[in-house]
Scaffold this motif. Structure first.
Motif, mmCIF file in Angstrom:
data_model
loop_
_atom_site.group_PDB
_atom_site.id
_atom_site.type_symbol
_atom_site.label_atom_id
_atom_site.label_comp_id
_atom_site.label_asym_id
_atom_site.label_seq_id
_atom_site.Cartn_x
_atom_site.Cartn_y
_atom_site.Cartn_z
ATOM 1 N N ASN A 42 43.399 -77.224 -24.150
ATOM 2 C CA ASN A 42 42.832 -76.053 -23.498
ATOM 3 C C ASN A 42 43.325 -76.053 -22.054
ATOM 4 O O ASN A 42 42.965 -76.931 -21.267
ATOM 5 C CB ASN A 42 41.307 -76.121 -23.553
ATOM 6 C CG ASN A 42 40.637 -74.913 -22.949
ATOM 7 O OD1 ASN A 42 41.209 -74.198 -22.148
ATOM 8 N ND2 ASN A 42 39.389 -74.695 -23.339
ATOM 9 N N ALA A 43 44.144 -75.075 -21.685
ATOM 10 C CA ALA A 43 44.735 -75.033 -20.346
ATOM 11 C C ALA A 43 43.700 -74.741 -19.263
ATOM 12 O O ALA A 43 43.949 -75.000 -18.091
ATOM 13 C CB ALA A 43 45.852 -73.997 -20.296
ATOM 14 N N GLU A 44 42.548 -74.226 -19.668
ATOM 15 C CA GLU A 44 41.505 -73.934 -18.686
ATOM 16 C C GLU A 44 40.558 -75.112 -18.489
ATOM 17 O O GLU A 44 39.691 -75.068 -17.611
ATOM 18 C CB GLU A 44 40.722 -72.692 -19.121
ATOM 19 C CG GLU A 44 41.581 -71.445 -19.143
ATOM 20 C CD GLU A 44 40.837 -70.219 -19.654
ATOM 21 O OE1 GLU A 44 39.617 -70.300 -19.893
ATOM 22 O OE2 GLU A 44 41.483 -69.180 -19.816
ATOM 23 N N GLU A 103 40.235 -73.091 -27.182
ATOM 24 C CA GLU A 103 39.424 -71.955 -27.587
ATOM 25 C C GLU A 103 40.277 -70.876 -28.241
ATOM 26 O O GLU A 103 41.438 -70.670 -27.873
ATOM 27 C CB GLU A 103 38.705 -71.370 -26.372
ATOM 28 C CG GLU A 103 37.721 -72.338 -25.733
ATOM 29 C CD GLU A 103 37.070 -71.802 -24.478
ATOM 30 O OE1 GLU A 103 37.428 -70.688 -24.033
ATOM 31 O OE2 GLU A 103 36.198 -72.498 -23.934
ATOM 32 N N GLU A 123 37.065 -81.205 -21.852
ATOM 33 C CA GLU A 123 37.269 -79.757 -21.936
ATOM 34 C C GLU A 123 38.661 -79.420 -22.459
ATOM 35 O O GLU A 123 38.828 -78.481 -23.235
ATOM 36 C CB GLU A 123 37.049 -79.112 -20.565
ATOM 37 C CG GLU A 123 35.612 -79.120 -20.104
ATOM 38 C CD GLU A 123 35.436 -78.604 -18.685
ATOM 39 O OE1 GLU A 123 36.443 -78.423 -17.959
ATOM 40 O OE2 GLU A 123 34.269 -78.383 -18.283
ATOM 41 N N MET A 174 35.823 -73.558 -17.190
ATOM 42 C CA MET A 174 36.307 -73.380 -18.553
ATOM 43 C C MET A 174 35.630 -72.160 -19.141
ATOM 44 O O MET A 174 34.497 -71.849 -18.829
ATOM 45 C CB MET A 174 36.002 -74.630 -19.382
ATOM 46 C CG MET A 174 36.697 -74.612 -20.731
ATOM 47 S SD MET A 174 36.558 -76.197 -21.582
ATOM 48 C CE MET A 174 35.437 -75.738 -22.873
ATOM 49 N N GLY A 175 36.352 -71.482 -20.040
ATOM 50 C CA GLY A 175 35.819 -70.288 -20.678
ATOM 51 C C GLY A 175 34.673 -70.600 -21.614
ATOM 52 O O GLY A 175 34.349 -71.745 -21.882
ATOM 53 N N GLU A 224 39.087 -78.580 -17.276
ATOM 54 C CA GLU A 224 39.233 -79.348 -16.039
ATOM 55 C C GLU A 224 39.055 -80.835 -16.266
ATOM 56 O O GLU A 224 39.408 -81.640 -15.407
ATOM 57 C CB GLU A 224 38.247 -78.833 -14.994
ATOM 58 C CG GLU A 224 38.546 -77.390 -14.598
ATOM 59 C CD GLU A 224 37.557 -76.839 -13.582
ATOM 60 O OE1 GLU A 224 36.751 -77.619 -13.036
ATOM 61 O OE2 GLU A 224 37.599 -75.628 -13.348
ATOM 62 N N GLY A 239 42.488 -68.402 -26.239
ATOM 63 C CA GLY A 239 42.520 -68.994 -24.912
ATOM 64 C C GLY A 239 43.950 -69.257 -24.451
ATOM 65 O O GLY A 239 44.923 -68.823 -25.073
ATOM 66 N N GLU A 240 44.056 -69.982 -23.373
ATOM 67 C CA GLU A 240 45.339 -70.424 -22.842
ATOM 68 C C GLU A 240 45.529 -71.883 -23.251
ATOM 69 O O GLU A 240 44.566 -72.654 -23.233
ATOM 70 C CB GLU A 240 45.374 -70.297 -21.315
ATOM 71 C CG GLU A 240 45.229 -68.873 -20.826
ATOM 72 C CD GLU A 240 46.443 -68.017 -21.137
ATOM 73 O OE1 GLU A 240 47.576 -68.539 -21.056
ATOM 74 O OE2 GLU A 240 46.259 -66.834 -21.472
ATOM 75 N N TYR A 241 46.784 -72.253 -23.570
ATOM 76 C CA TYR A 241 47.024 -73.590 -24.117
ATOM 77 C C TYR A 241 48.195 -74.278 -23.432
ATOM 78 O O TYR A 241 49.139 -73.640 -22.993
ATOM 79 C CB TYR A 241 47.363 -73.512 -25.619
ATOM 80 C CG TYR A 241 46.426 -72.648 -26.399
ATOM 81 C CD1 TYR A 241 45.131 -73.064 -26.661
ATOM 82 C CD2 TYR A 241 46.826 -71.407 -26.870
ATOM 83 C CE1 TYR A 241 44.252 -72.268 -27.363
ATOM 84 C CE2 TYR A 241 45.958 -70.599 -27.574
ATOM 85 C CZ TYR A 241 44.675 -71.034 -27.820
ATOM 86 O OH TYR A 241 43.809 -70.235 -28.508
ATOM 87 N N TYR A 242 48.099 -75.593 -23.400
ATOM 88 C CA TYR A 242 49.249 -76.444 -23.151
ATOM 89 C C TYR A 242 49.658 -76.960 -24.525
ATOM 90 O O TYR A 242 48.815 -77.430 -25.291
ATOM 91 C CB TYR A 242 48.910 -77.635 -22.253
ATOM 92 C CG TYR A 242 48.551 -77.272 -20.835
ATOM 93 C CD1 TYR A 242 49.446 -76.579 -20.019
ATOM 94 C CD2 TYR A 242 47.324 -77.646 -20.296
ATOM 95 C CE1 TYR A 242 49.128 -76.259 -18.716
ATOM 96 C CE2 TYR A 242 46.993 -77.331 -18.991
ATOM 97 C CZ TYR A 242 47.895 -76.627 -18.208
ATOM 98 O OH TYR A 242 47.563 -76.315 -16.921
#
Length: 128
Positions: free
Chosen positions: A96-98, A109, A104, A1-2, A100, A112-115
């Motif tokens: 948060n798509a990152e 973020e 998280e 995760m970032g 795990e 960040g990348e998202y779902y």
């Protein structure tokens, strides 16, 4: 995760509004006004086919979805009736798509990348 900054509730809320705004424009609504403040309802005023729409947007982080509480629904319905508007609700969940793990994923973020979990505009729930 970032290692980015976790989104505030206001940032989550505004991202949810942007998701709903894009969906509405894509479906032919003319958006007249957008209010991003979390304490102002409705967030989106739009028209389509000469009908006015008031849209309340609620956004939260994974695994939850935004909810419309009864007193807000009642206030918006009263306001909508005065203005001959159809009141709609948009529930948005952002993950948060990152991430795990569930923990998280529940911490989106900034930048960040998202779902995005969004099932479209819904009629106001009926409270009795």
């Amino acid at each position: 995760m970032g290692k980015g900054k976790i989104m505030s509730q206001e940032e989550l809320h505004f991202l949810g509004i942007k998701v709903v705004y894009k969906d509405m424009v894509d479906k032919g609504y003319k958006v007249l006004n957008v209010r991003k403040e979390t304490d102002v309802n409705p967030q989106i005023l739009a028209t389509k086919d000469d009908q006015r729409y008031f849209v309340v947007v609620r956004t939260t982080a994974y695994p939850d979805m935004g909810i419309l509480v009864p007193h807000v629904a009642a206030d918006v319905l009263k306001h909508g009736t005065k203005h001959n508007a159809i009141c709609l609700f948009a529930s948005v969940g952002i993950a948060n798509a990152e991430g795990e793990t569930d923990e998280e994923m529940g911490k989106p973020e900034v930048d960040g990348e998202y779902y995005i979990n969004y099932k479209g505009l819904q009629d106001f729930p009926k409270y009795s």
